[in-house]
Design a protein around this motif. Structure first.
Motif, PDB file in Angstrom:
ATOM      1  N   ALA A 298      26.894  16.907  20.035  1.00  0.00           N
ATOM      2  CA  ALA A 298      26.687  18.520  20.089  1.00  0.00           C
ATOM      3  C   ALA A 298      27.987  19.065  19.630  1.00  0.00           C
ATOM      4  O   ALA A 298      28.132  20.585  19.813  1.00  0.00           O
ATOM      5  CB  ALA A 298      27.298  18.139  21.918  1.00  0.00           C
ATOM      6  N   LEU A 299      29.546  18.491  19.070  1.00  0.00           N
ATOM      7  CA  LEU A 299      29.994  19.336  18.386  1.00  0.00           C
ATOM      8  C   LEU A 299      30.076  19.811  17.139  1.00  0.00           C
ATOM      9  O   LEU A 299      30.543  20.580  17.083  1.00  0.00           O
ATOM     10  CB  LEU A 299      31.688  18.389  18.461  1.00  0.00           C
ATOM     11  CG  LEU A 299      32.393  18.093  19.704  1.00  0.00           C
ATOM     12  CD1 LEU A 299      33.734  16.992  19.386  1.00  0.00           C
ATOM     13  CD2 LEU A 299      32.743  19.343  20.501  1.00  0.00           C
ATOM     14  N   SER A 300      28.574  19.167  16.587  1.00  0.00           N
ATOM     15  CA  SER A 300      28.785  19.411  15.258  1.00  0.00           C
ATOM     16  C   SER A 300      27.725  20.760  15.409  1.00  0.00           C
ATOM     17  O   SER A 300      27.835  20.978  14.301  1.00  0.00           O
ATOM     18  CB  SER A 300      28.021  18.022  14.222  1.00  0.00           C
ATOM     19  OG  SER A 300      27.429  18.406  13.751  1.00  0.00           O
TER      20      SER A 300
ATOM     21  N   GLU B  36      27.970  22.558  17.670  1.00  0.00           N
ATOM     22  CA  GLU B  36      28.280  24.031  18.046  1.00  0.00           C
ATOM     23  C   GLU B  36      29.487  24.452  16.620  1.00  0.00           C
ATOM     24  O   GLU B  36      29.671  25.730  16.687  1.00  0.00           O
ATOM     25  CB  GLU B  36      29.170  23.682  18.675  1.00  0.00           C
ATOM     26  CG  GLU B  36      30.500  24.855  19.213  1.00  0.00           C
ATOM     27  CD  GLU B  36      30.083  26.095  20.596  1.00  0.00           C
ATOM     28  OE1 GLU B  36      29.755  27.410  20.634  1.00  0.00           O
ATOM     29  OE2 GLU B  36      28.514  25.355  21.098  1.00  0.00           O
ATOM     30  N   ILE B  37      29.656  23.254  16.113  1.00  0.00           N
ATOM     31  CA  ILE B  37      30.419  23.995  14.809  1.00  0.00           C
ATOM     32  C   ILE B  37      29.801  25.030  13.479  1.00  0.00           C
ATOM     33  O   ILE B  37      30.046  25.782  13.458  1.00  0.00           O
ATOM     34  CB  ILE B  37      31.098  22.932  13.700  1.00  0.00           C
ATOM     35  CG1 ILE B  37      32.474  22.260  14.757  1.00  0.00           C
ATOM     36  CG2 ILE B  37      31.717  23.166  12.377  1.00  0.00           C
ATOM     37  CD1 ILE B  37      32.935  21.224  14.235  1.00  0.00           C
TER      38      ILE B  37
ATOM     39  N   LYS C 132      28.520  13.274  22.134  1.00  0.00           N
ATOM     40  CA  LYS C 132      29.479  14.206  22.005  1.00  0.00           C
ATOM     41  C   LYS C 132      29.933  14.840  21.065  1.00  0.00           C
ATOM     42  O   LYS C 132      29.981  15.928  20.436  1.00  0.00           O
ATOM     43  CB  LYS C 132      30.857  13.791  23.103  1.00  0.00           C
ATOM     44  CG  LYS C 132      31.056  13.326  24.355  1.00  0.00           C
ATOM     45  CD  LYS C 132      31.993  13.156  25.147  1.00  0.00           C
ATOM     46  CE  LYS C 132      31.848  12.406  26.491  1.00  0.00           C
ATOM     47  NZ  LYS C 132      33.263  12.008  26.780  1.00  0.00           N
ATOM     48  N   ILE C 133      29.671  13.869  19.742  1.00  0.00           N
ATOM     49  CA  ILE C 133      29.433  13.863  18.718  1.00  0.00           C
ATOM     50  C   ILE C 133      29.044  15.149  18.214  1.00  0.00           C
ATOM     51  O   ILE C 133      29.137  16.016  17.192  1.00  0.00           O
ATOM     52  CB  ILE C 133      29.786  12.930  17.918  1.00  0.00           C
ATOM     53  CG1 ILE C 133      31.290  11.945  17.845  1.00  0.00           C
ATOM     54  CG2 ILE C 133      29.814  13.030  16.418  1.00  0.00           C
ATOM     55  CD1 ILE C 133      31.732  10.737  17.172  1.00  0.00           C
TER      56      ILE C 133
END
Length: 148
Positions: free
Chosen positions: A124-126, A128-129, A121-122
């Motif tokens: 994927a968020l990274s 996306e950012i 999850k981390i």
């Protein structure tokens, strides 16, 4: 397509247990018994197929710290360190070299699953950012739109 986890451990029994546990979580696995082979995979043409690495710290030849040092600063799969020889100093060193988590063996399947899911999850968020920043800067390319 299921995400693939690279398992790096010199102990065949531990490697097999990790393979079966990770498969029960719905992931594909790829395994190796050495740090040198792990680096070859992570720097080779198949590196894009690896979503996460479970890395033993103590192995003959290149150990886990050597792998972390070699991979530091390179874009790639998040690395979770698994070791039976856990100390606060080793954990801090591993995190400083880029590991996303440090787990003492034997880890319960529940702990392992939570750790893997959190790391993914981390990541994927990274990603996306990074895409959002590139979009606002006008530097977004086709490669940025492909999701692993």
């Amino acid at each position: 397509m299921a995400k693939r986890i690279l398992i790096v451990d010199d102990d065949p029994a531990q490697r097999r247990i990790l393979e079966e546990t990770v498969k029960r979580f719905g992931f594909e696995t790829r395994s190796t018994h050495s740090g040198e082979q792990a680096v070859e995979i992570l720097e080779g043409p198949d590196r894009g197929s690896i979503s996460l690495v479970l890395l033993d710290l103590v192995m003959p030849g290149m150990g886990g710290m050597g792998v972390l040092e070699r991979m530091k600063g390179q874009a790639g799969a998040p690395i979770i360190v698994l070791t039976a020889n856990g100390s606060v100093d080793a954990a801090i060193a591993a995190i400083r070299l880029g590991a996303v988590d440090f787990v003492i063996k034997p880890a319960s399947p529940e702990r392992l699953e939570v750790t893997i899911q959190s790391a993914l999850k981390i990541e994927a968020l990274s990603d996306e950012i990074t895409r959002i920043k590139k979009k606002t800067e006008g530097t977004l390319t086709f490669d940025d739109l492909i999701i692993r």
